[in-house]
Design a protein around this motif. Structure first.
Motif, PDB file in Angstrom:
ATOM      1  N   TYR A  54       0.999  -1.181   0.058  1.00 44.56           N
ATOM      2  CA  TYR A  54      -0.142  -0.128  -0.093  1.00 44.56           C
ATOM      3  C   TYR A  54       1.063   1.034   0.132  1.00 44.56           C
ATOM      4  N   VAL A  55       0.472   2.524  -0.740  1.00 44.60           N
ATOM      5  CA  VAL A  55       1.162   3.513  -1.353  1.00 44.60           C
ATOM      6  C   VAL A  55       0.665   4.429  -1.141  1.00 44.60           C
ATOM      7  N   PRO A  56       0.641   5.281   0.106  1.00 43.63           N
ATOM      8  CA  PRO A  56      -0.902   5.696   0.079  1.00 43.63           C
ATOM      9  C   PRO A  56      -0.585   7.252  -0.941  1.00 43.63           C
ATOM     10  N   SER A  57      -1.493   8.232  -0.961  1.00 42.49           N
ATOM     11  CA  SER A  57      -1.672   9.360  -1.913  1.00 42.49           C
ATOM     12  C   SER A  57      -2.264  10.222  -0.914  1.00 42.49           C
ATOM     13  N   PRO A  58      -1.639  11.099  -0.991  1.00 39.86           N
ATOM     14  CA  PRO A  58      -1.977  12.676  -0.246  1.00 39.86           C
ATOM     15  C   PRO A  58      -3.517  12.871  -0.548  1.00 39.86           C
ATOM     16  N   GLY A  59      -3.756  13.051  -2.484  1.00 40.80           N
ATOM     17  CA  GLY A  59      -4.582  13.256  -2.830  1.00 40.80           C
ATOM     18  C   GLY A  59      -6.032  12.018  -2.567  1.00 40.80           C
ATOM     19  N   ASP A  60      -5.954  11.027  -1.767  1.00 39.35           N
ATOM     20  CA  ASP A  60      -7.146   9.480  -1.890  1.00 39.35           C
ATOM     21  C   ASP A  60      -8.127  10.261  -0.784  1.00 39.35           C
ATOM     22  N   PRO A  61      -9.021  10.948  -0.728  1.00 40.55           N
ATOM     23  CA  PRO A  61     -10.451  11.278  -0.012  1.00 40.55           C
ATOM     24  C   PRO A  61     -10.424  10.103   0.934  1.00 40.55           C
ATOM     25  N   ALA A  62     -10.200   9.296   0.663  1.00 39.64           N
ATOM     26  CA  ALA A  62     -10.805   7.823   1.655  1.00 39.64           C
ATOM     27  C   ALA A  62      -9.907   7.793   2.014  1.00 39.64           C
ATOM     28  N   ALA A  63      -8.713   8.280   2.341  1.00 44.35           N
ATOM     29  CA  ALA A  63      -7.490   7.563   3.575  1.00 44.35           C
ATOM     30  C   ALA A  63      -7.357   8.123   4.618  1.00 44.35           C
ATOM     31  N   GLY A  64      -6.959   9.921   4.045  1.00 43.56           N
ATOM     32  CA  GLY A  64      -6.965  10.722   4.762  1.00 43.56           C
ATOM     33  C   GLY A  64      -8.259  11.417   6.063  1.00 43.56           C
ATOM     34  N   PRO A  65      -8.623  12.095   6.393  1.00 39.77           N
ATOM     35  CA  PRO A  65      -8.983  12.892   7.705  1.00 39.77           C
ATOM     36  C   PRO A  65      -9.776  13.589   6.067  1.00 39.77           C
ATOM     37  N   GLY A  66     -11.107  14.222   6.707  1.00 44.36           N
ATOM     38  CA  GLY A  66     -12.197  15.168   5.570  1.00 44.36           C
ATOM     39  C   GLY A  66     -12.184  16.448   5.659  1.00 44.36           C
ATOM     40  N   ASN A  67     -11.087  16.966   6.776  1.00 45.85           N
ATOM     41  CA  ASN A  67     -10.557  17.813   6.965  1.00 45.85           C
ATOM     42  C   ASN A  67      -9.532  18.327   6.566  1.00 45.85           C
ATOM     43  N   ARG A  68      -8.928  18.134   5.754  1.00 48.73           N
ATOM     44  CA  ARG A  68      -7.854  18.321   5.192  1.00 48.73           C
ATOM     45  C   ARG A  68      -7.080  19.175   4.263  1.00 48.73           C
ATOM     46  N   SER A  69      -6.611  19.830   4.666  1.00 46.63           N
ATOM     47  CA  SER A  69      -6.660  21.039   3.963  1.00 46.63           C
ATOM     48  C   SER A  69      -5.297  21.349   2.941  1.00 46.63           C
ATOM     49  N   SER A  70      -5.847  21.642   1.936  1.00 47.52           N
ATOM     50  CA  SER A  70      -4.707  22.165   0.650  1.00 47.52           C
ATOM     51  C   SER A  70      -3.436  21.894   0.929  1.00 47.52           C
TER      52      SER A  70
END
Length: 370
Positions: free
Chosen positions: A216-232
């Motif tokens: 698993y190589v996480p991507s910062p653009g994956d909305p399903a992986a990170g919290p919903g309130n992440r800023s740009s």
């Protein structure tokens, strides 16, 4: 006279090209960040042949009968997991800890690379992440079977400490607590370092336990992986942020270097001699052109009062009533007449302004006794 100070139009004309370049660079950085998970890009990517990629390790595992399943989004990793699989997460900080705990609960073994404290607090309570250390050749110094078999390896990075039930190796850069293994750095898994020391043996033993490896190589653009309130800003790589800070400091220093210096007024000889009468006439024409009869009258009255106050023995803060009373006593004029001349209403036209100027001159001469 033509002004040399830059106006808004001139400033925009001079700055539009640098601004356009900066906007293009920023948009390109954001675009590259959002799309960085779409293909081989290095950084422990199982399909990348770059020095920082892990294609060599992927092929070794495949030759040993391990099915390597690359996952670049949370949904892909979740769908590929099974109880008899090993989960490798190359950047756990990009995954919400609760989501990571969900993935961890569905596999038999898991390996996390460079996990930070917020991830450990939920996933492995009691484990503490220490400051990063230099990546060098280290000896195992533990009883973990994979580390003992591999021997010396290139490790370092984030260090870990935990209670006695956890086993730490390589000066804390490898920690094993139950079926979960923490690696302080992913250097032993890269193409560049796989053939040095015991890195290949260590990687094969940590990742080759099960028949399936979900890489698993996480991507910062994956909305399903990170919290919903992440800023740009959270999506921008740290190197870009440091670069932006350096550019900002350079821009401030450049502005200080090129900015106009503010200091005392420096007298400069005029190229020609201008008679005082011409200056007065020029100002009078400006007043007349703008029809500033009232303002011109105020200037004439204030100049007359300023010249009369020292003669009458008053200072700059003298009250109008006192000035009028003293002028009336000196000239014999009525107080209302003297007050109308010095503090009266503005004249209605140019002819009235001229009469006011003549009366003020006459009043000054009377006060001086001329």
């Amino acid at each position: 006279m033509t002004t040399v100070s830059p106006d808004a139009k001139r400033i925009w004309r001079a700055a539009r090209v640098p601004v356009f370049i900066a906007v293009v660079v920023l948009l390109a950085a954001i675009l590259l960040t959002l799309t960085r998970g779409g293909g081989p890009r290095g950084d422990l990517d199982p399909g990348s042949a770059e020095p920082g990629g892990s294609l060599a390790l992927t092929r070794l595992l495949t030759q040993q009968g391990v099915r390597v399943v690359p996952a670049r989004t949370f949904d892909q990793a979740s769908s590929a997991l099974s109880q008899d699989a090993t989960l490798l997460v190359t950047d756990p900080d990009l995954v919400q800890p609760a989501r990571l705990a969900e993935l961890r609960g569905r596999v038999d073994t898991a390996v996390l690379v460079g996990a930070r404290q917020d991830v450990l607090d939920l996933l492995l309570p009691g484990v503490v992440a220490r400051d990063e250390a230099e990546v060098t050749v280290r000896s195992p110094g533990c009883t973990v079977a994979a580390a003992v078999a591999a021997g010396n390896a290139m490790l370092g990075g984030t260090g870990y400490w935990a209670h006695q039930t956890a086993r730490t190796c390589y000066d804390g850069s490898l920690l094993q607590l139950g079926p979960t293994t923490l690696l302080g750095t992913g250097v032993p898994l890269t193409n560049e370092r796989l053939a040095t020391e015991g890195d290949a043996a260590l990687a094969m033993r940590l990742l080759g336990h099960q028949s399936t490896l979900v890489w698993y190589v996480p991507s910062p653009g994956d909305p399903a992986a990170g919290p919903g309130n992440r800023s740009s800003l959270d999506l921008i790589p740290r190197g870009w942020l440091f670069g932006a800070i350096e550019v900002g400091v350079a821009a401030v220093l450049f502005a200080l270097w090129r900015a106009r210096r503010l200091g005392p007024v420096v007298p400069e000889p005029l190229p020609v001699v201008v008679r005082a009468a011409e200056t007065v006439e020029g100002r009078a024409r400006l007043y007349r052109r703008s029809r500033s009869t009232g303002y011109a009258a105020d200037v004439l009255r204030q100049a007359a009062i300023d010249r009369l106050r020292p003669v009458l023995g008053f200072g700059a803060g003298a009250e109008p009533a006192a000035v009028v009373e003293s002028v009336s006593a000196r000239t014999g004029r009525a107080g209302a007449e003297a007050g109308a001349l010095l503090y009266g209403p503005a004249p209605g036209d140019d002819a009235s302004l001229v009469r006011l100027a003549d009366e003020l001159d006459r009043l000054e001469r009377e006060v001086r006794g001329e």
